[in-house]
Design a protein around this motif. Structure first.
Motif, PDB file in Angstrom:
ATOM      1  N   ILE A  28      34.520  41.577  25.526  1.00  0.00           N
ATOM      2  CA  ILE A  28      34.935  40.178  25.442  1.00  0.00           C
ATOM      3  C   ILE A  28      34.759  39.690  24.014  1.00  0.00           C
ATOM      4  N   SER A  29      35.864  39.291  23.419  1.00  0.00           N
ATOM      5  CA  SER A  29      35.781  38.716  22.079  1.00  0.00           C
ATOM      6  C   SER A  29      35.582  37.211  22.192  1.00  0.00           C
ATOM      7  N   GLN A  30      36.578  36.553  22.654  1.00  0.00           N
ATOM      8  CA  GLN A  30      36.467  35.115  22.897  1.00  0.00           C
ATOM      9  C   GLN A  30      37.344  34.766  24.083  1.00  0.00           C
ATOM     10  N   ILE A  31      36.756  34.100  25.061  1.00  0.00           N
ATOM     11  CA  ILE A  31      37.501  33.708  26.249  1.00  0.00           C
ATOM     12  C   ILE A  31      38.252  32.416  25.978  1.00  0.00           C
ATOM     13  N   ASN A  32      39.531  32.406  26.328  1.00  0.00           N
ATOM     14  CA  ASN A  32      40.342  31.205  26.171  1.00  0.00           C
ATOM     15  C   ASN A  32      40.209  30.373  27.448  1.00  0.00           C
ATOM     16  N   THR A  33      41.113  30.506  28.359  1.00  0.00           N
ATOM     17  CA  THR A  33      41.037  29.763  29.609  1.00  0.00           C
ATOM     18  C   THR A  33      40.377  30.588  30.702  1.00  0.00           C
ATOM     19  N   MET A  34      39.770  29.874  31.649  1.00  0.00           N
ATOM     20  CA  MET A  34      39.215  30.471  32.860  1.00  0.00           C
ATOM     21  C   MET A  34      39.769  29.665  34.029  1.00  0.00           C
ATOM     22  N   ALA A  35      40.136  30.353  35.084  1.00  0.00           N
ATOM     23  CA  ALA A  35      40.838  29.653  36.156  1.00  0.00           C
ATOM     24  C   ALA A  35      40.555  30.281  37.509  1.00  0.00           C
ATOM     25  N   TRP A  36      40.856  29.516  38.552  1.00  0.00           N
ATOM     26  CA  TRP A  36      40.840  30.007  39.916  1.00  0.00           C
ATOM     27  C   TRP A  36      42.227  29.823  40.518  1.00  0.00           C
ATOM     28  N   TYR A  37      42.723  30.874  41.129  1.00  0.00           N
ATOM     29  CA  TYR A  37      43.958  30.848  41.899  1.00  0.00           C
ATOM     30  C   TYR A  37      43.591  31.133  43.354  1.00  0.00           C
ATOM     31  N   ARG A  38      44.526  30.868  44.228  1.00  0.00           N
ATOM     32  CA  ARG A  38      44.330  31.249  45.627  1.00  0.00           C
ATOM     33  C   ARG A  38      45.656  31.670  46.242  1.00  0.00           C
ATOM     34  N   GLN A  39      45.533  32.491  47.271  1.00  0.00           N
ATOM     35  CA  GLN A  39      46.720  32.935  47.994  1.00  0.00           C
ATOM     36  C   GLN A  39      46.411  32.928  49.479  1.00  0.00           C
ATOM     37  N   ALA A  40      47.116  32.098  50.202  1.00  0.00           N
ATOM     38  CA  ALA A  40      46.974  32.028  51.645  1.00  0.00           C
ATOM     39  C   ALA A  40      47.953  33.004  52.292  1.00  0.00           C
ATOM     40  N   PRO A  41      47.697  33.414  53.531  1.00  0.00           N
ATOM     41  CA  PRO A  41      48.603  34.363  54.213  1.00  0.00           C
ATOM     42  C   PRO A  41      50.030  33.845  54.242  1.00  0.00           C
ATOM     43  N   GLY A  42      50.956  34.673  53.817  1.00  0.00           N
ATOM     44  CA  GLY A  42      52.363  34.314  53.851  1.00  0.00           C
ATOM     45  C   GLY A  42      52.808  33.361  52.761  1.00  0.00           C
ATOM     46  N   LYS A  43      51.923  33.048  51.834  1.00  0.00           N
ATOM     47  CA  LYS A  43      52.267  32.122  50.763  1.00  0.00           C
ATOM     48  C   LYS A  43      52.084  32.777  49.401  1.00  0.00           C
ATOM     49  N   GLU A  44      52.685  32.158  48.389  1.00  0.00           N
ATOM     50  CA  GLU A  44      52.545  32.671  47.038  1.00  0.00           C
ATOM     51  C   GLU A  44      51.205  32.247  46.442  1.00  0.00           C
ATOM     52  N   ARG A  45      50.768  33.008  45.453  1.00  0.00           N
ATOM     53  CA  ARG A  45      49.541  32.654  44.748  1.00  0.00           C
ATOM     54  C   ARG A  45      49.769  31.369  43.964  1.00  0.00           C
ATOM     55  N   GLU A  46      48.776  30.474  44.015  1.00  0.00           N
ATOM     56  CA  GLU A  46      48.896  29.209  43.308  1.00  0.00           C
ATOM     57  C   GLU A  46      47.650  28.922  42.474  1.00  0.00           C
ATOM     58  N   LEU A  47      47.869  28.192  41.393  1.00  0.00           N
ATOM     59  CA  LEU A  47      46.767  27.805  40.529  1.00  0.00           C
ATOM     60  C   LEU A  47      46.001  26.662  41.183  1.00  0.00           C
ATOM     61  N   VAL A  48      44.697  26.839  41.337  1.00  0.00           N
ATOM     62  CA  VAL A  48      43.853  25.817  41.944  1.00  0.00           C
ATOM     63  C   VAL A  48      43.217  24.937  40.876  1.00  0.00           C
ATOM     64  N   ALA A  49      42.641  25.563  39.864  1.00  0.00           N
ATOM     65  CA  ALA A  49      41.966  24.816  38.809  1.00  0.00           C
ATOM     66  C   ALA A  49      41.844  25.689  37.579  1.00  0.00           C
ATOM     67  N   ILE A  50      41.849  25.039  36.419  1.00  0.00           N
ATOM     68  CA  ILE A  50      41.756  25.765  35.163  1.00  0.00           C
ATOM     69  C   ILE A  50      40.899  24.967  34.186  1.00  0.00           C
ATOM     70  N   VAL A  51      40.125  25.678  33.374  1.00  0.00           N
ATOM     71  CA  VAL A  51      39.297  25.020  32.358  1.00  0.00           C
ATOM     72  C   VAL A  51      39.545  25.725  31.027  1.00  0.00           C
ATOM     73  N   SER A  52      39.790  24.945  29.999  1.00  0.00           N
ATOM     74  CA  SER A  52      40.071  25.508  28.680  1.00  0.00           C
ATOM     75  C   SER A  52      38.776  25.807  27.927  1.00  0.00           C
ATOM     76  N   SER A  53      38.937  26.371  26.742  1.00  0.00           N
ATOM     77  CA  SER A  53      37.784  26.712  25.912  1.00  0.00           C
ATOM     78  C   SER A  53      37.040  25.470  25.432  1.00  0.00           C
ATOM     79  N   VAL A  54      37.718  24.323  25.482  1.00  0.00           N
ATOM     80  CA  VAL A  54      37.080  23.070  25.081  1.00  0.00           C
ATOM     81  C   VAL A  54      36.794  22.202  26.301  1.00  0.00           C
ATOM     82  N   PHE A  55      36.753  22.869  27.459  1.00  0.00           N
ATOM     83  CA  PHE A  55      36.320  22.244  28.712  1.00  0.00           C
ATOM     84  C   PHE A  55      37.299  21.213  29.253  1.00  0.00           C
ATOM     85  N   ARG A  56      38.543  21.314  28.847  1.00  0.00           N
ATOM     86  CA  ARG A  56      39.563  20.468  29.449  1.00  0.00           C
ATOM     87  C   ARG A  56      39.969  21.085  30.782  1.00  0.00           C
ATOM     88  N   THR A  57      40.063  20.266  31.828  1.00  0.00           N
ATOM     89  CA  THR A  57      40.336  20.792  33.156  1.00  0.00           C
ATOM     90  C   THR A  57      41.642  20.257  33.735  1.00  0.00           C
TER      91      THR A  57
END
Length: 116
Positions: A28-57
């Motif tokens: 790991i050099s430097q982490i940019n964004t960190m995020a959580w996605y989710r995928q329910a049965p029969g559905k596409e993966r979707e972005l749930v939440a994301i936080v940037s390197s400067v803590f913007r959410t």
């Protein structure tokens, strides 16, 4: 290579809470964004939440006010606090980490089941 280890999933009744964690390790050099996605049965993966390197959410509309994403840069870890859980939150939750100037990595997923 970067490895992501997720934890915290499980079974909870509607209205309950869970806290997901995802720890990154490896080259790991430097982490940019960190995020959580989710995928329910029969559905596409979707972005749930994301936080940037400067803590913007940013959040999926349906989880705003209930979920909180945070990160600990010293531990290379991202968290997702999930409150007031609903049956429609049932899904496999995936951690996603973007390395600045490098690749994007995915965790293997952790199952969250909300049911009475």
């Amino acid at each position: 290579q970067v490895q992501l280890v997720e934890s915290g999933g499980g079974f909870v009744q509607p209205g309950g809470s869970l806290r997901l964690s995802c720890a990154a390790s490896g080259s790991i050099s430097q982490i940019n964004t960190m995020a959580w996605y989710r995928q329910a049965p029969g559905k596409e993966r979707e972005l749930v939440a994301i936080v940037s390197s400067v803590f913007r959410t940013n959040y999926l509309d349906s989880v705003k006010g209930r979920f909180t994403i945070s990160r600990d840069n010293a531990k290379n870890t991202v968290y997702l606090q999930m409150n007031s859980l609903k049956p429609e939150d049932t899904a496999i939750y995936y951690c996603n980490v973007d390395i600045l100037g490098g690749a994007t990595y995915w965790g293997k997923g952790t199952l969250v089941t909300v049911s009475s």
